[in-house]
Design an enzyme around this catalytic site. Structure first.
Site, PDB file in Angstrom:
ATOM      1  N   GLU A  35     -42.173   8.977 -17.144  1.00 35.13           N
ATOM      2  CA  GLU A  35     -43.275   9.382 -16.127  1.00 35.13           C
ATOM      3  C   GLU A  35     -43.880  10.668 -16.857  1.00 35.13           C
ATOM      4  O   GLU A  35     -44.213  11.631 -17.931  1.00 35.13           O
ATOM      5  CB  GLU A  35     -42.325   9.720 -15.004  1.00 35.13           C
ATOM      6  CG  GLU A  35     -41.405  10.753 -15.603  1.00 35.13           C
ATOM      7  CD  GLU A  35     -41.060  11.903 -13.967  1.00 35.13           C
ATOM      8  OE1 GLU A  35     -41.897  12.255 -13.603  1.00 35.13           O
ATOM      9  OE2 GLU A  35     -39.872  12.306 -14.294  1.00 35.13           O
ATOM     10  N   LYS A  69     -49.719  15.352  -7.838  1.00 33.49           N
ATOM     11  CA  LYS A  69     -48.037  14.728  -8.349  1.00 33.49           C
ATOM     12  C   LYS A  69     -48.248  13.271  -7.406  1.00 33.49           C
ATOM     13  O   LYS A  69     -48.876  13.038  -5.546  1.00 33.49           O
ATOM     14  CB  LYS A  69     -47.571  15.370  -7.406  1.00 33.49           C
ATOM     15  CG  LYS A  69     -45.711  14.922  -7.476  1.00 33.49           C
ATOM     16  CD  LYS A  69     -44.264  15.971  -7.040  1.00 33.49           C
ATOM     17  CE  LYS A  69     -43.580  15.378  -6.348  1.00 33.49           C
ATOM     18  NZ  LYS A  69     -43.269  16.305  -6.185  1.00 33.49           N
ATOM     19  N   VAL A  98     -41.553   9.068 -10.429  1.00 35.06           N
ATOM     20  CA  VAL A  98     -40.521   7.645 -10.834  1.00 35.06           C
ATOM     21  C   VAL A  98     -40.860   6.567 -10.307  1.00 35.06           C
ATOM     22  O   VAL A  98     -41.304   5.549 -10.982  1.00 35.06           O
ATOM     23  CB  VAL A  98     -39.192   8.542 -10.422  1.00 35.06           C
ATOM     24  CG1 VAL A  98     -38.015   7.238 -10.705  1.00 35.06           C
ATOM     25  CG2 VAL A  98     -37.984   9.016 -11.436  1.00 35.06           C
ATOM     26  N   ASP A 152     -36.219  14.212   4.299  1.00 33.99           N
ATOM     27  CA  ASP A 152     -36.381  14.343   3.014  1.00 33.99           C
ATOM     28  C   ASP A 152     -35.482  13.513   2.279  1.00 33.99           C
ATOM     29  O   ASP A 152     -35.000  13.440   1.479  1.00 33.99           O
ATOM     30  CB  ASP A 152     -36.121  15.889   2.324  1.00 33.99           C
ATOM     31  CG  ASP A 152     -37.484  15.656   0.851  1.00 33.99           C
ATOM     32  OD1 ASP A 152     -37.678  14.827   0.748  1.00 33.99           O
ATOM     33  OD2 ASP A 152     -37.845  17.067   1.122  1.00 33.99           O
ATOM     34  N   SER A 193     -36.488  10.581  -1.123  1.00 34.59           N
ATOM     35  CA  SER A 193     -37.555  10.321  -1.674  1.00 34.59           C
ATOM     36  C   SER A 193     -38.079   8.820  -1.608  1.00 34.59           C
ATOM     37  O   SER A 193     -37.235   8.397  -2.212  1.00 34.59           O
ATOM     38  CB  SER A 193     -37.341  10.968  -3.334  1.00 34.59           C
ATOM     39  OG  SER A 193     -37.852  10.262  -4.528  1.00 34.59           O
ATOM     40  N   ALA A 194     -39.283   8.900  -2.189  1.00 34.18           N
ATOM     41  CA  ALA A 194     -39.749   7.521  -2.707  1.00 34.18           C
ATOM     42  C   ALA A 194     -39.652   6.780  -3.510  1.00 34.18           C
ATOM     43  O   ALA A 194     -39.132   5.560  -3.606  1.00 34.18           O
ATOM     44  CB  ALA A 194     -41.145   7.271  -2.790  1.00 34.18           C
ATOM     45  N   ASP A 195     -38.284   7.427  -4.557  1.00 31.65           N
ATOM     46  CA  ASP A 195     -37.837   6.888  -6.168  1.00 31.65           C
ATOM     47  C   ASP A 195     -36.996   6.136  -5.360  1.00 31.65           C
ATOM     48  O   ASP A 195     -36.583   4.860  -5.793  1.00 31.65           O
ATOM     49  CB  ASP A 195     -37.372   7.998  -6.165  1.00 31.65           C
ATOM     50  CG  ASP A 195     -38.362   8.708  -7.185  1.00 31.65           C
ATOM     51  OD1 ASP A 195     -39.575   9.083  -7.648  1.00 31.65           O
ATOM     52  OD2 ASP A 195     -38.229  10.249  -7.912  1.00 31.65           O
ATOM     53  N   LYS A 199     -30.764  15.429 -10.088  1.00 34.50           N
ATOM     54  CA  LYS A 199     -30.488  17.045  -9.588  1.00 34.50           C
ATOM     55  C   LYS A 199     -29.003  18.094  -8.695  1.00 34.50           C
ATOM     56  O   LYS A 199     -29.807  16.897  -7.675  1.00 34.50           O
ATOM     57  CB  LYS A 199     -32.110  18.041  -9.854  1.00 34.50           C
ATOM     58  CG  LYS A 199     -32.231  17.646 -11.414  1.00 34.50           C
ATOM     59  CD  LYS A 199     -33.253  19.447 -11.498  1.00 34.50           C
ATOM     60  CE  LYS A 199     -33.295  19.256 -12.645  1.00 34.50           C
ATOM     61  NZ  LYS A 199     -34.778  19.225 -13.408  1.00 34.50           N
TER      62      LYS A 199
HETATM   63  N1  PSU Z   1     -35.988  15.559 -10.566  1.00 31.80           N
HETATM   64  C1  PSU Z   1     -36.244  16.593 -11.892  1.00 31.80           C
HETATM   65  N2  PSU Z   1     -37.570  16.914 -12.358  1.00 31.80           N
HETATM   66  C2  PSU Z   1     -38.620  16.325 -11.881  1.00 31.80           C
HETATM   67  C3  PSU Z   1     -38.381  15.207 -11.161  1.00 31.80           C
HETATM   68  C4  PSU Z   1     -37.576  15.025 -10.377  1.00 31.80           C
HETATM   69  O1  PSU Z   1     -34.863  16.989 -12.085  1.00 31.80           O
HETATM   70  O2  PSU Z   1     -39.643  16.275 -12.725  1.00 31.80           O
HETATM   71  C5  PSU Z   1     -39.869  14.450 -10.710  1.00 31.80           C
HETATM   72  C6  PSU Z   1     -40.084  13.417 -10.651  1.00 31.80           C
HETATM   73  O3  PSU Z   1     -41.089  12.613 -11.381  1.00 31.80           O
HETATM   74  C7  PSU Z   1     -39.552  12.551  -8.980  1.00 31.80           C
HETATM   75  C8  PSU Z   1     -40.050  13.417  -8.868  1.00 31.80           C
HETATM   76  O4  PSU Z   1     -39.661  11.464  -8.928  1.00 31.80           O
HETATM   77  O5  PSU Z   1     -40.558  14.720  -9.130  1.00 31.80           O
HETATM   78  C9  PSU Z   1     -39.461  13.572  -7.387  1.00 31.80           C
HETATM   79  O6  PSU Z   1     -40.392  13.493  -6.359  1.00 31.80           O
HETATM   80  P1  PSU Z   1     -39.821  14.035  -4.408  1.00 31.80           P
HETATM   81  O7  PSU Z   1     -38.449  14.182  -4.247  1.00 31.80           O
HETATM   82  O8  PSU Z   1     -41.111  14.787  -4.280  1.00 31.80           O
HETATM   83  O9  PSU Z   1     -39.838  12.596  -4.373  1.00 31.80           O
HETATM   84 MN    MN Z   2     -39.536  14.756  -0.734  1.00 24.45          MN
END
Ligand code: PSU
Ligand code: MN
Length: 319
Positions: A29, A90, A110, A142, A144-146, A162
């Site tokens: 990614e 992003k 992701v 909140d 994540s879409a992941d 994390k």
């Molecule tokens: N967690 C990490 N390092 C990162 C990310 C997440 O430890 O760089 C990045 C990844 O690209 C992940 C994104 O897909 O943040 C998730 O963002 P959000 O929480 O806004 O969905």
């Molecule tokens: Mn988010």
């Protein structure tokens, strides 16, 4: 839609050749480059992990959106630009179409990386951490879409979660989404900076081959979800869990006080935790990305070998 016939997605010749010959490819990614780490550590990490993939026989395919084109496999010049620009957005799944239409440039998260990888026939992806359920999500929603992408897109992701996130709630959502969570050499889900989180995984697996066999079984069953393979941080890079917990709780309070929300939350917390640990979290993060990409590449090698034994499964997937 086949990626190679599609002028919106540009697959690098090295990646295209590997895919059409059934050789192993590993997706990488780019939000980790544009928003996850500072320059120049981000560029060094990005080129190092590409080398790690090659060293075990897999072709690396770093994915990003550059000037409105979705790129699968980046050249040095493109990697360098992504690592240094402050203009990159992003991109998760929902951003891709708008970025293509407006000729934007972005790191792919992701979720977006999985989506594009699956379009191209790439089955394995390695990175540091996925997004998940944030602490306090019962108030902020909140999530994540992941996690939703893992529920709908058949790519095996080697990554951690994390502790800026609520690991327990994240595992609950993965369960709801039907996503298998595998522990590599462990029965306990690893916390990102520490080797153990106190949560169990569904299955312990001890070899890349075993992961490839689960992927293969999932394919043959027509189950189109992804899977998460969690790999404990190398022991010499682990950070003390109790210290990290207190520090992360502070960082989350700061984020709330500063009114940070939505897609800015994760980059804000990553940068703050890095500053508060005097760079130690970045070091651990880089060690984990390297170890994850190494494992992802080995899984890709085994998966390609299994698919070569049963070419009908490749034909079925249209690769
Ligand atoms: N967690 C990490 N390092 C990162 C990310 C997440 O430890 O760089 C990045 C990844 O690209 C992940 C994104 O897909 O943040 C998730 O963002 P959000 O929480 O806004 O969905
Ligand atoms: Mn988010």
């Amino acid at each position: 839609m086949r990626a190679r016939d599609d002028d919106l997605i540009e697959v690098a010749p090295s990646v295209q050749a590997a895919l059409s010959e059934g050789r192993p490819v590993v997706a990488l990614e780019s939000t980790i480059i544009t928003h996850g780490m500072p320059y120049p550590a981000n560029l060094d990490m990005a080129t190092t992990v590409e080398g790690i993939a090659r060293a075990v026989g897999a072709t690396p395919a770093t994915i990003a959106v550059i000037d409105g084109r979705i790129r699968v496999g980046l050249g040095d010049e493109q990697l360098g630009r992504l690592a240094q620009t402050r203009e990159a957005r992003k991109a998760s799944r929902r951003d891709l179409a708008a970025l293509v239409a407006s000729r934007g440039t972005a790191g792919t998260t992701v979720s977006a990386t999985m989506l594009i990888a699956a379009r191209c026939g790439i089955a394995v992806f390695g990175t540091g951490g996925i997004g998940g359920v944030h602490r306090g999500a019962e108030e902020t929603f909140d999530i994540s879409a992941d996690l939703i992408e893992l529920g709908r897109t058949p790519v095996a992701v080697v990554a951690g979660i994390k502790s800026i996130l609520d690991i327990g709630k994240t595992l609950e959502v993965l369960e709801t989404q039907g996503v298998p969570v595998l522990g590599y050499g462990t029965q306990v889900f690893p916390a990102f900076y520490a080797r153990e989180s106190g949560h169990a995984v569904d299955y312990r697996i001890d070899s890349p081959r075993a992961v490839a066999e689960i992927m293969h079984a999932q394919q043959r069953l027509g189950i189109e979800t992804g899977m998460l393979i969690a790999n404990p941080v190398p022991a010499e890079h682990a950070l003390p869990a109790a210290d990290m917990d207190a520090l992360i709780a502070d960082a989350c309070r700061d984020a709330e006080a500063a009114g940070v929300s939505r897609k800015d939350v994760t980059p804000f917390l990553l940068a703050l935790v890095n500053a508060l640990t005097g760079g130690a979290s970045l070091k651990a993060n880089i060690a984990l990305v390297k170890s994850n990409v190494d494992l992802a590449a080995r899984i890709a090698v085994e998966h390609a070998a299994l698919n070569a034994i049963t070419p009908s499964s490749r034909a079925q997937r249209g690769i």
